[in-house]
Design an enzyme around this catalytic site. Sequence first.
Site, mmCIF file in Angstrom:
data_model
loop_
_atom_site.group_PDB
_atom_site.id
_atom_site.type_symbol
_atom_site.label_atom_id
_atom_site.label_comp_id
_atom_site.label_asym_id
_atom_site.label_seq_id
_atom_site.Cartn_x
_atom_site.Cartn_y
_atom_site.Cartn_z
ATOM 1 N N ARG A 82 0.846 -1.197 0.000
ATOM 2 C CA ARG A 82 0.000 0.000 0.000
ATOM 3 C C ARG A 82 0.881 1.247 0.000
ATOM 4 O O ARG A 82 1.838 1.352 0.756
ATOM 5 C CB ARG A 82 -0.895 -0.009 1.247
ATOM 6 C CG ARG A 82 -1.832 1.173 1.287
ATOM 7 C CD ARG A 82 -2.954 0.966 2.289
ATOM 8 N NE ARG A 82 -2.529 1.176 3.654
ATOM 9 C CZ ARG A 82 -3.363 1.168 4.694
ATOM 10 N NH1 ARG A 82 -4.644 0.919 4.526
ATOM 11 N NH2 ARG A 82 -2.906 1.375 5.904
ATOM 12 N N GLY A 84 -0.753 4.906 -1.217
ATOM 13 C CA GLY A 84 -1.720 5.918 -0.780
ATOM 14 C C GLY A 84 -3.072 5.336 -0.384
ATOM 15 O O GLY A 84 -3.939 6.056 0.092
ATOM 16 N N HIS A 86 -5.587 4.330 -2.254
ATOM 17 C CA HIS A 86 -6.733 4.799 -3.042
ATOM 18 C C HIS A 86 -7.331 3.734 -3.956
ATOM 19 O O HIS A 86 -8.227 4.037 -4.733
ATOM 20 C CB HIS A 86 -6.336 6.022 -3.884
ATOM 21 C CG HIS A 86 -6.264 7.281 -3.080
ATOM 22 N ND1 HIS A 86 -5.476 7.389 -1.971
ATOM 23 C CD2 HIS A 86 -6.877 8.481 -3.220
ATOM 24 C CE1 HIS A 86 -5.600 8.605 -1.465
ATOM 25 N NE2 HIS A 86 -6.447 9.292 -2.198
ATOM 26 N N ASP A 87 -6.832 2.531 -3.896
ATOM 27 C CA ASP A 87 -7.379 1.487 -4.768
ATOM 28 C C ASP A 87 -8.898 1.419 -4.599
ATOM 29 O O ASP A 87 -9.399 1.286 -3.486
ATOM 30 C CB ASP A 87 -6.755 0.133 -4.406
ATOM 31 C CG ASP A 87 -7.027 -0.911 -5.458
ATOM 32 O OD1 ASP A 87 -6.152 -1.139 -6.288
ATOM 33 O OD2 ASP A 87 -8.147 -1.480 -5.461
ATOM 34 N N VAL A 153 2.108 7.801 -4.889
ATOM 35 C CA VAL A 153 2.774 7.637 -6.195
ATOM 36 C C VAL A 153 3.041 6.156 -6.496
ATOM 37 O O VAL A 153 3.144 5.768 -7.654
ATOM 38 C CB VAL A 153 4.085 8.461 -6.347
ATOM 39 C CG1 VAL A 153 3.859 9.931 -6.165
ATOM 40 C CG2 VAL A 153 5.167 7.965 -5.444
ATOM 41 N N GLY A 155 1.101 3.347 -6.213
ATOM 42 C CA GLY A 155 0.043 2.748 -7.016
ATOM 43 C C GLY A 155 -0.257 3.557 -8.266
ATOM 44 O O GLY A 155 -0.435 3.003 -9.350
ATOM 45 N N HIS A 156 -0.286 4.870 -8.124
ATOM 46 C CA HIS A 156 -0.707 5.755 -9.215
ATOM 47 C C HIS A 156 0.215 5.637 -10.436
ATOM 48 O O HIS A 156 -0.249 5.412 -11.554
ATOM 49 C CB HIS A 156 -0.700 7.184 -8.678
ATOM 50 C CG HIS A 156 -1.202 8.232 -9.622
ATOM 51 N ND1 HIS A 156 -2.513 8.323 -10.011
ATOM 52 C CD2 HIS A 156 -0.557 9.268 -10.233
ATOM 53 C CE1 HIS A 156 -2.659 9.363 -10.830
ATOM 54 N NE2 HIS A 156 -1.482 9.943 -10.978
ATOM 55 N N TYR A 444 -9.863 1.618 -17.522
ATOM 56 C CA TYR A 444 -8.602 2.164 -16.998
ATOM 57 C C TYR A 444 -8.242 1.419 -15.714
ATOM 58 O O TYR A 444 -9.011 1.420 -14.756
ATOM 59 C CB TYR A 444 -8.802 3.657 -16.728
ATOM 60 C CG TYR A 444 -7.642 4.372 -16.077
ATOM 61 C CD1 TYR A 444 -6.321 4.029 -16.341
ATOM 62 C CD2 TYR A 444 -7.872 5.431 -15.203
ATOM 63 C CE1 TYR A 444 -5.268 4.707 -15.747
ATOM 64 C CE2 TYR A 444 -6.826 6.125 -14.606
ATOM 65 C CZ TYR A 444 -5.529 5.747 -14.880
ATOM 66 O OH TYR A 444 -4.495 6.420 -14.282
ATOM 67 N N TYR A 447 -8.652 2.778 -12.282
ATOM 68 C CA TYR A 447 -10.018 2.827 -11.755
ATOM 69 C C TYR A 447 -10.475 1.386 -11.575
ATOM 70 O O TYR A 447 -11.375 0.897 -12.258
ATOM 71 C CB TYR A 447 -10.957 3.579 -12.707
ATOM 72 C CG TYR A 447 -10.702 5.064 -12.812
ATOM 73 C CD1 TYR A 447 -9.988 5.747 -11.829
ATOM 74 C CD2 TYR A 447 -11.195 5.804 -13.881
ATOM 75 C CE1 TYR A 447 -9.765 7.116 -11.915
ATOM 76 C CE2 TYR A 447 -10.977 7.172 -13.979
ATOM 77 C CZ TYR A 447 -10.260 7.816 -12.991
ATOM 78 O OH TYR A 447 -10.048 9.168 -13.086
#
Length: 506
Positions: A82, A84, A86-87, A153, A155-156, A444, A447
């Site tokens: 993990r 951030g 945000h998944d 950053v 995961g993103h 995507y 998302y």
Amino acid sequence: FDQVSFLQCFSLHSLQSNSTSKTIATRNDPTYISLLQSSIQNLRFLNTSSPKPQLIVTPIHPLEIRAAIVCSRKHGVHVRVRSGGHDYEGLSYVSRIPFIIVDLRNMRSVEVDVEKESAWVEGGATLGELYFAISQKSKVLGFPAGSCPTIGVGGHVSGGGFGTIFRKYGLASDNVIDAKIVDVNGKILDRKSMGEDLFWAIRGGGGASFGVIFAWKIMLVPVPPTVTVFEVGKTIEENGTMILYKWQNVAHKLQEDIFLHAVIGVVIPSSGLANNTISISFEGLYLGKIEKVLPLIRESFPELGLKRESCTEMSWIQSVLYFARYSQDESPRVLLNRTQSSKSFYKAKSDYVMKPISETALQGLWNKLIEEETSYLILTPYGGVMSQISKSETPFPHRRGNKYKIQYMVTWDSEEESNEHINWMRELYDYMAPYVSRFPRAAYMNYRDLDLGRNTNVNTSYAEASVWGLKYFKSNFRRLVKVKTASDPTNFFWNEQSFPVLSPRG
Ligand code: FDA
């Protein structure tokens, strides 16, 4: 799970890191629950029935990441990484099989090199921390990544990462020039030692299938000292449907210095007498001054009726605050806040649009949206440099041919409502099927949507995983599976949407 033995293994393997802080929280630890919940964004996964990790490792050094991997393999537990949190489906902190979390929150330094126009950023840094660090060193450098400052950053960037300047500079992952990863054997690798195949895969294929990416080296991009933001709102009674119809043909063709997305939501009239309606907010960023953008928009998109008073000049970092919905009086320091001010339950999905959707079909979409007062859509125009980068340059395949992407979102406040809203979202997605990309119906990866398909166990076949894999990655899926097979042949880094491992017969 033999916790005592795991902890012994961990201290043995992480000795060289000179770690003095406490890097492991076990279930008995008073900090365990607050640490687990700290970066959970989607309240659907915060409930008591969600499976919890055996323990949480918060490394401060790559050797502690190595120890976490080596000891997890030895003790038969999985690792969820993990950054951030945000998944959309909580894959970084929930698993149905016994697992630990490696949470990179304490590895978040950002080193900006203004002369070389590059930076090393650790995986646990948020986008806000990255943007702030850049702004402290330069007023004319920026980075093309997402709009929400609390995203990690780690995961993103590994899943792509788009934002307001991506039509000019591409995705965050298109601007990565080196990376550091701990692989399944606990080896610490950089671009050179991991090789170009793995380096290709982690720039858009998601990191979770391959290891723990603890740092990225990124190229910074030039931004002018003054940029312009602008916004025009229309309801459907104000001809919004026709203007959006026109937008579909215009936004992706605008010059790449202009970003003009559309945010569509339900308006509930205060009087209670009128019916709910739909509002469409066209929000733009131009890398330059008002006097330049005004004639450009008036000429190419006169229906929008852009007025000078709807435009505001500011610095690039202020535009970051603007798109993160902060007021212009806020100091950029708010970007350092790692927790989102409000959290909700939500379900999201995405689609790519290659042909304009007719006004009649849009009207049907509005009828569906009006049923859900807390739903909204974000339509992001593609084109610009996104059409120039080849589809196989990185795993992210959604390039030329896409006019725009839709994100569908619905939020709610309590667990009991979850099924109702998720079902509504699925109906909306069904309604949209005839109007969006097909064969495959693309999505995507950042998302994340487990409705697209999921691995039910570690032995998922190539054919089974193709169901979701082709939607996210199209023809890049096969190469991603090959890289996975070579780098993690035992499928240790497994999750519900990790790449499968090919059997020896392929
Ligand atoms: P999180 O920590 O949950 O990780 C996501 C996935 O990556 C998991 O599978 C995880 O295991 C893996 N992972 C995380 N860190 C890793 C590491 N260091 N090494 C290996 N694997 C790792 N997207 C976008 O492109 N533009 C946008 O503007 C937005 N806006 C936005 C707003 C909000 C409110 C949300 C919740 C999400 C977005 N997103 C987005 C989507 C976002 O890019 C996506 O959820 C990212 O994967 C989040 O990365 P985190 O590190 O925060 O997530």
